[in-house]
Enzyme design. Structure first.
Site, mmCIF file in Angstrom:
data_model
loop_
_atom_site.group_PDB
_atom_site.id
_atom_site.type_symbol
_atom_site.label_atom_id
_atom_site.label_comp_id
_atom_site.label_asym_id
_atom_site.label_seq_id
_atom_site.Cartn_x
_atom_site.Cartn_y
_atom_site.Cartn_z
ATOM 1 N N GLN A 143 -9.142 -7.649 -10.120
ATOM 2 C CA GLN A 143 -9.731 -6.394 -9.636
ATOM 3 C C GLN A 143 -9.349 -5.244 -10.580
ATOM 4 O OE1 GLN A 143 -10.126 -5.194 -5.392
ATOM 5 N NE2 GLN A 143 -8.276 -4.026 -5.761
ATOM 6 N N ASP A 150 -3.733 -7.733 -7.383
ATOM 7 C CA ASP A 150 -5.128 -8.122 -7.608
ATOM 8 C C ASP A 150 -5.469 -7.869 -9.079
ATOM 9 O OD1 ASP A 150 -5.983 -8.902 -4.894
ATOM 10 O OD2 ASP A 150 -5.441 -6.843 -4.433
ATOM 11 N N GLN A 188 -1.013 -4.380 -8.844
ATOM 12 C CA GLN A 188 -1.056 -5.469 -9.830
ATOM 13 C C GLN A 188 -1.361 -6.813 -9.170
ATOM 14 O OE1 GLN A 188 -1.011 -5.676 -13.082
ATOM 15 N NE2 GLN A 188 -0.958 -7.914 -13.012
ATOM 16 N N SER A 242 0.631 -9.227 1.308
ATOM 17 C CA SER A 242 -0.824 -9.287 1.386
ATOM 18 C C SER A 242 -1.208 -9.227 2.860
ATOM 19 C CB SER A 242 -1.320 -10.611 0.786
ATOM 20 O OG SER A 242 -2.642 -10.885 1.220
ATOM 21 N N SER A 243 -2.338 -8.598 3.139
ATOM 22 C CA SER A 243 -2.811 -8.549 4.529
ATOM 23 C C SER A 243 -3.052 -9.974 5.038
ATOM 24 C CB SER A 243 -4.104 -7.744 4.618
ATOM 25 O OG SER A 243 -3.916 -6.518 3.950
ATOM 26 N N GLN A 246 -17.995 -7.118 -0.352
ATOM 27 C CA GLN A 246 -17.085 -7.952 -1.137
ATOM 28 C C GLN A 246 -16.674 -9.219 -0.403
ATOM 29 O OE1 GLN A 246 -14.156 -4.564 -1.426
ATOM 30 N NE2 GLN A 246 -12.663 -6.213 -1.385
ATOM 31 N N HIS A 299 0.830 -1.204 0.000
ATOM 32 C CA HIS A 299 0.000 0.000 0.000
ATOM 33 C C HIS A 299 0.870 1.262 0.000
ATOM 34 C CE1 HIS A 299 -2.689 -3.021 2.033
ATOM 35 N NE2 HIS A 299 -3.533 -2.540 1.134
HETATM 36 O O1 PAF Z 1 -8.028 -3.978 -2.934
HETATM 37 C C1 PAF Z 1 -8.695 -3.666 -1.935
HETATM 38 O O2 PAF Z 1 -8.174 -3.446 -0.848
HETATM 39 C C2 PAF Z 1 -10.206 -3.559 -2.053
HETATM 40 O O3 PAF Z 1 -10.726 -4.531 -2.890
HETATM 41 C C3 PAF Z 1 -10.682 -2.153 -2.477
HETATM 42 C C4 PAF Z 1 -10.207 -1.809 -3.883
HETATM 43 C C5 PAF Z 1 -10.159 -1.127 -1.496
HETATM 44 C C6 PAF Z 1 -12.214 -2.098 -2.481
HETATM 45 O O4 PAF Z 1 -12.736 -2.358 -1.220
#
Ligand code: PAF
Length: 294
Positions: free
Chosen positions: A156, A153, A151, A188-189, A64, A40
């Protein structure tokens, strides 16, 4: 609304509007669910380098998560997240409550139809509807000029880019390469859930992707044989249960029989109880978790 140093923390849509108004353009947004790590930080730093103002959201988005996925167990580290965002140069952080994002009687969702079905979507049927809906709401709330995604995800990214084109959001999606541990494990978390033995097994995802990449570099172009290369590495790791391996077009996510043009190698693997994903993107013949813009 609170201020920590030069950063404003808004927790309602009204506070966000007030905090956003004086921000000079271009405005870069980094949407997150918190539990922030160096991946992040790379997104926020990239936004800081390219934009006059930077916003981030911290919101664990309930829509989600599937019924079998435990929303309440998702790591929440608000204090540390705010420190990281401030250190990386964010100007505005939005931390809404679920009732703010999904008011009573909420029933309007964004569905990116075909892209939401394969890969992650196969076992998480409503996941991308939740992602697209919350990302659309964040785009409306922040009105960013650029939005930054990892990238890591890859599906997404494909879903968000399609939504941006289809709904005509006036912004650019910037995709930032995956940040990895020294042994190749993508940050990753979810890595926090791994026991020491599972953590030792988890780089098998990177090794499987690397073996397909090496086969490609040696001239292998059969999608089937590239998938087999990944599967055979995974089969040698007793703690790893492969969920899927894929060789697909990065934009349409359609599985490829013959690898030509840009290519997305991706996989999902259960390591102990934890589901991990990773991918390599090959653009114009170069193997990199490279940067896509547009
Ligand atoms: O990638 C994430 O952390 C989540 O899917 C997002 C894009 C913040 C949407 O909740």
């Amino acid at each position: 609304m609170t201020r920590t140093g030069r950063m404003t923390v808004a927790s309602t849509p009204e506070e966000l509007r007030e905090a956003r108004r004086p921000c000079p353009s271009p405005f870069g947004l980094v949407p997150t669910m918190g539990a922030l790590h160096a991946g992040h930080a790379a997104l926020v730093r990239r936004a800081r380098a390219e934009c006059a103002s930077v916003g981030a959201s911290l919101f664990v988005n309930p829509t989600q998560f599937g019924p079998a996925e435990d929303l309440s167990k998702y790591p929440r580290t608000l204090g540390r997240d705010l420190e990281l965002l401030e250190a990386c140069g964010a100007d505005v952080v939005y931390t809404p409550r679920a009732e703010e994002v999904y008011p009573d009687g909420f029933q309007t969702f964004v569905t990116v139809e075909r892209l939401s079905v394969p890969l992650e979507g196969a076992s998480r049927p409503d996941h991308f509807r939740g992602v697209a809906t919350v990302v659309a709401k964040l785009f409306l709330a922040f009105a960013p000029d650029r939005a930054y995604f990892g990238q890591k995800d890859a599906q997404q990214v494909a879903v968000v880019r399609r939504m941006v084109r289809d709904l005509g959001f006036p912004l650019r999606v910037v995709v930032v390469p995956t940040v990895r541990e020294r042994d190749g494990l993508a940050l990753s978390s979810r890595n926090a859930y791994l026991s020491p033995a599972e953590r030792a097994s988890a780089p098998v995802l990177f090794r499987a992707l690397s073996s397909a990449r090496e086969a490609f570099d040696r001239g292998e172009r059969s999608g089937g044989r590239l998938r087999t290369a990944m599967r055979s590495v995974l089969a040698r790791e007793p703690l790893a249960e492969p969920l899927y391996v894929s060789v697909a077009d990065p934009e349409t996510l359609e599985e490829l029989g013959e690898a030509a043009g840009d290519l997305l190698l991706s996989l999902a693997v259960r390591v102990g109880p934890t589901r991990l994903i990773d991918n390599f993107l090959l653009e114009r013949g170069r193997w990199e978790t490279g940067i896509l813009e547009g």
